[in-house]
Design an enzyme around this catalytic site. Structure first.
Site, PDB file in Angstrom:
ATOM      1  N   HIS A  74       0.761  -1.569  -0.299  1.00 47.62           N
ATOM      2  CA  HIS A  74       0.133   0.560  -0.147  1.00 47.62           C
ATOM      3  C   HIS A  74       0.848   1.072   0.170  1.00 47.62           C
ATOM      4  O   HIS A  74       0.756   2.381   0.593  1.00 47.62           O
ATOM      5  CB  HIS A  74      -1.039   0.044   0.800  1.00 47.62           C
ATOM      6  CG  HIS A  74      -1.332  -1.404   1.227  1.00 47.62           C
ATOM      7  ND1 HIS A  74      -2.699  -1.369   1.931  1.00 47.62           N
ATOM      8  CD2 HIS A  74      -2.299  -1.957   0.152  1.00 47.62           C
ATOM      9  CE1 HIS A  74      -3.234  -2.637   2.401  1.00 47.62           C
ATOM     10  NE2 HIS A  74      -3.499  -2.709   0.786  1.00 47.62           N
TER      11      HIS A  74
HETATM   12  C1  FAD Z   1       0.527  -7.435  -4.696  1.00 46.63           C
HETATM   13  C2  FAD Z   1      -0.158  -6.298  -4.504  1.00 46.63           C
HETATM   14  C3  FAD Z   1      -1.754  -6.439  -3.890  1.00 46.63           C
HETATM   15  C4  FAD Z   1      -2.819  -5.508  -3.571  1.00 46.63           C
HETATM   16  N1  FAD Z   1      -3.913  -5.769  -2.821  1.00 46.63           N
HETATM   17  C5  FAD Z   1      -4.774  -4.740  -3.012  1.00 46.63           C
HETATM   18  C6  FAD Z   1      -5.986  -6.038  -2.156  1.00 46.63           C
HETATM   19  O1  FAD Z   1      -6.246  -6.378  -1.881  1.00 46.63           O
HETATM   20  N2  FAD Z   1      -7.009  -3.794  -2.164  1.00 46.63           N
HETATM   21  C7  FAD Z   1      -6.703  -2.930  -2.209  1.00 46.63           C
HETATM   22  O2  FAD Z   1      -7.093  -1.777  -1.975  1.00 46.63           O
HETATM   23  N3  FAD Z   1      -5.499  -2.291  -2.489  1.00 46.63           N
HETATM   24  C8  FAD Z   1      -4.640  -3.898  -2.643  1.00 46.63           C
HETATM   25  N4  FAD Z   1      -3.367  -3.062  -3.343  1.00 46.63           N
HETATM   26  C9  FAD Z   1      -3.189  -1.889  -3.275  1.00 46.63           C
HETATM   27  C10 FAD Z   1      -3.605  -1.055  -4.349  1.00 46.63           C
HETATM   28  O3  FAD Z   1      -4.071  -2.175  -5.746  1.00 46.63           O
HETATM   29  C11 FAD Z   1      -2.950   0.181  -5.147  1.00 46.63           C
HETATM   30  O4  FAD Z   1      -2.733   0.770  -4.362  1.00 46.63           O
HETATM   31  C12 FAD Z   1      -3.206   0.890  -6.461  1.00 46.63           C
HETATM   32  O5  FAD Z   1      -3.919  -0.036  -7.392  1.00 46.63           O
HETATM   33  C13 FAD Z   1      -2.781   1.511  -7.066  1.00 46.63           C
HETATM   34  O6  FAD Z   1      -2.986   2.359  -8.223  1.00 46.63           O
HETATM   35  P1  FAD Z   1      -1.948   3.153  -8.658  1.00 46.63           P
HETATM   36  O7  FAD Z   1      -2.971   3.594 -10.268  1.00 46.63           O
HETATM   37  O8  FAD Z   1      -1.258   4.475  -7.913  1.00 46.63           O
HETATM   38  O9  FAD Z   1      -1.202   2.375  -9.359  1.00 46.63           O
HETATM   39  P2  FAD Z   1      -0.907   1.066 -10.395  1.00 46.63           P
HETATM   40  O10 FAD Z   1      -2.750   0.497 -10.137  1.00 46.63           O
HETATM   41  O11 FAD Z   1      -0.006   0.145  -9.875  1.00 46.63           O
HETATM   42  O12 FAD Z   1      -0.900   1.794 -11.682  1.00 46.63           O
HETATM   43  C14 FAD Z   1       0.646   1.739 -12.367  1.00 46.63           C
HETATM   44  C15 FAD Z   1       0.259   1.796 -13.663  1.00 46.63           C
HETATM   45  O13 FAD Z   1       1.440   2.865 -14.362  1.00 46.63           O
HETATM   46  C16 FAD Z   1       2.364   1.995 -15.129  1.00 46.63           C
HETATM   47  N5  FAD Z   1       3.471   2.894 -15.442  1.00 46.63           N
HETATM   48  C17 FAD Z   1       4.799   2.246 -14.933  1.00 46.63           C
HETATM   49  N6  FAD Z   1       5.561   3.349 -14.769  1.00 46.63           N
HETATM   50  C18 FAD Z   1       5.676   3.353 -16.168  1.00 46.63           C
HETATM   51  C19 FAD Z   1       6.614   3.938 -17.633  1.00 46.63           C
HETATM   52  N7  FAD Z   1       7.736   4.606 -16.775  1.00 46.63           N
HETATM   53  N8  FAD Z   1       5.607   3.427 -18.061  1.00 46.63           N
HETATM   54  C20 FAD Z   1       4.691   3.444 -18.911  1.00 46.63           C
HETATM   55  N9  FAD Z   1       4.045   3.590 -18.070  1.00 46.63           N
HETATM   56  C21 FAD Z   1       3.888   3.057 -16.339  1.00 46.63           C
HETATM   57  C22 FAD Z   1       2.513   0.857 -14.327  1.00 46.63           C
HETATM   58  O14 FAD Z   1       2.343  -0.022 -15.266  1.00 46.63           O
HETATM   59  C23 FAD Z   1       0.906   0.712 -13.682  1.00 46.63           C
HETATM   60  O15 FAD Z   1      -0.227  -0.272 -14.482  1.00 46.63           O
HETATM   61  C24 FAD Z   1      -2.537  -4.419  -3.371  1.00 46.63           C
HETATM   62  C25 FAD Z   1      -1.666  -4.310  -4.413  1.00 46.63           C
HETATM   63  C26 FAD Z   1      -0.719  -5.140  -4.908  1.00 46.63           C
HETATM   64  C27 FAD Z   1       0.748  -4.675  -5.860  1.00 46.63           C
END
Ligand code: FAD
Length: 509
Positions: free
Chosen positions: A447
């Site tokens: 998280h």
């Molecule tokens: C293993 C795991 C289990 C989890 N379990 C839960 C759960 O059960 N419940 C819950 O509420 N939360 C959970 N979380 C946390 C939650 O999923 C994340 O907090 C949330 O998805 C983050 O969203 P985000 O949009 O910030 O980033 P992300 O969803 O990680 O999206 C970022 C995106 O940017 C892309 N990216 C990054 N750098 C680049 C680049 N240089 N060029 C192009 N693309 C790029 C990545 O590939 C990714 O697709 C979990 C996370 C993980 C990793």
């Protein structure tokens, strides 16, 4: 040449929401760029709920790790992050939790007007109209036993307020994972003004003076610059977004100069304020039940995909308990998550078992994301600084949390399902043993937040409109912009944040 109004970097929990909302009325040309694959749903491990641990370390995972953590016996902790259209919502554990009233009211108290709990509920409700949520269809018998044990100890069922025990809610539709890409992008993809480019790695943001005018990407045809007429929006996550800012010359001047990155804007707090939930797994062999999915064969998986029936729809975390370790606290400081698979590294690994994960909900320790080098392909240094707070409050709270979880473990109706501990000391009541256990088994529950912190104060990275301070044409919207960590698993709060950001952007057009 194509012309884009909004260029969004990262198709994760936040990026999918933004791409949908900003393209909805057809007036803006929107490009969503993603480094990972565009078709993760073709993998059974993505679709079948119980199988997500098999995705860790694979090609849908950035597969990061922390620097060795002094507070955790110098261990480097794995940090999986989703790398696909759908982002971490494609590999996550599928729990949906909104958080506690106190989390959001605390944001408003820092001067973020309009960010109180009550202000934000409509954005959660909007998200829940898109993301399909279901309860557990086939909880294992050990799960009602956990709930009964909590009730016998005097905990109340969690209702309006997130305190007490509750069965899990999962981001599922028809027994399969329902990712942000399924919920937001799939319906929007046919719009002519929305383009999704997968398998495209973003190297940096391109500036003219202090205005962001586009991004530099690597795709099938080499390196190219893509211009954004209106705005570049970083939604690359808590590791990716600060990393991209640093690579682009936006961050602490000293750090950038050490790595030879030309300075665009000195923003000292980029990559600072990293906060994560630490989880300590109290894990045991199974007694009288099988952990679902542990050894599932390809035939069993294919069968599940056909009839969507059976225990493989478990998300491993089947029930939760939010508790206060001290009566005088205004809200829970510990979550105990009931796992029907013994996740974690243990002295005696077992395929079948159970675990109670003790989660520190409001850590005081802070960490950093910093450059390893100026090469965009070098992962940044991730240092969450677990258990590094000077007063030692985080460790003290976790010790109390472990003791609370041990009380649940000792309730006879729950204890009957437990075999031997998988790591020595899981049931010890001695403070030194518990401390050693925390340091040698603790790990991330993934998280990570606040590395591009939003705030009303000038030290924050983005202002309350998600704009990077001192620059124009550049916003950040994802877990990195969370003002502080919430008492929740972060997917729902990030989705809410992106819903709200889309409103802000549309109002400001
Ligand atoms: C293993 C795991 C289990 C989890 N379990 C839960 C759960 O059960 N419940 C819950 O509420 N939360 C959970 N979380 C946390 C939650 O999923 C994340 O907090 C949330 O998805 C983050 O969203 P985000 O949009 O910030 O980033 P992300 O969803 O990680 O999206 C970022 C995106 O940017 C892309 N990216 C990054 N750098 C680049 C680049 N240089 N060029 C192009 N693309 C790029 C990545 O590939 C990714 O697709 C979990 C996370 C993980 C990793």
């Amino acid at each position: 040449m194509s012309r884009w109004d909004y260029v969004i970097v990262g198709a994760g929990s936040a990026g999918c929401v933004l791409a949908d909302r900003l393209s909805a009325d057809g007036t803006a040309q929107v490009l969503l760029i993603e480094a990972g694959t565009g078709t993760p749903e073709t993998r059974p491990e993505v679709q079948v709920p119980i199988l997500f641990p098999r995705l860790f370390g694979g090609d849908l995972d950035w597969n990061f790790a922390t620097v060795p953590q002094r507070g955790l016996a110098d261990r480097a902790i794995p940090i999986p992050r989703g790398k696909a259209v759908g982002g971490s919502s494609v590999i996550n554990a599928q729990l949906w939790t909104r958080g506690h009233r106190a989390d959001y009211d605390a944001w408003a108290e820092t001067g973020l007007d309009g960010w109180s709990h009550d202000d934000l509920q409509p954005y959660f409700e909007r998200a829940e109209q898109r993301i399909s949520l279901t309860g557990l269809r086939h909880p294992l018998p050990v799960t009602p036993a956990f709930v009964n044990a909590c009730a016998h100890l005097g905990y109340a069922p969690a209702a309006e307020v997130q305190e007490g025990y509750a069965l899990a809610r999962a981001t599922h539709r028809d027994g399969l994972r329902h990712s942000s890409a399924d919920a937001y992008l799939a319906p929007a993809r046919k719009r002519p003004n929305l383009t999704v480019r997968a398998d495209t790695f973003v190297r940096r943001v391109v500036f003219e003076g202090t205005r962001a005018v586009g991004i530099e990407v690597e795709g099938d045809s080499g390196t190219e610059t893509i211009r954004a007429e209106r705005e570049v929006i970083l939604a690359a996550g808590s590791v990716g977004s600060p990393h991209l800012l640093l690579l682009s010359g936006v961050g602490p001047a000293g750090e950038l100069s050490r790595h030879g990155v030309p300075l665009v804007q000195d923003v000292p707090s980029v990559g600072r304020d990293l906060t994560d939930h630490l989880l300590v797994p109290l894990a045991f062999e199974a007694e009288g039940f099988w952990s679902p999915g542990a050894n599932a064969s390809s035939e069993q998986i294919a069968q599940y995909l056909r009839d969507r029936h059976g225990a493989m729809d478990s998300i491993i975390s089947e029930a939760l308990l939010f508790l206060r370790t001290r009566d005088e606290l205004e809200a829970p400081d510990i979550e105990v998550v009931h796992l029907v698979v013994p996740l974690g590294e243990h002295q005696r690994p077992a395929a079948h078992g159970l675990a109670l994960g003790v989660i520190l909900l409001r850590p005081r320790s802070r960490g950093t994301i910093t450059l390893r080098s100026a090469d965009p392909h070098d992962a940044p240094l991730i240092d969450p600084g677990y258990l590094s707070d000077e007063a030692g409050d985080d460790l003290a709270t976790l010790v109390a949390g472990v003791r609370s979880a041990q009380q649940v473990l000792r309730q006879p109706e729950f204890a009957q399902w437990m075999g031997k501990p998988l790591t020595d000391g899981a049931l010890s009541e001695e403070i030194d043993d518990i401390t050693a256990y925390i340091r040698t088994t603790g790990g991330s529950i993934h998280h990570l937040v606040s590395t591009c912190r939003m705030g009303a104060d000038e030290h924050s990275v983005v202002d309350p409109n998600f704009a990077v301070r001192g620059l124009t044409g550049l916003r950040v919207v994802d877990a990195s912009t969370m003002p502080s960590i919430v008492r929740a698993h972060t997917h729902a709060p990030v989705t809410m944040l992106a819903e709200r950001a889309a409103d802000v952007f549309l109002q400001q057009r």
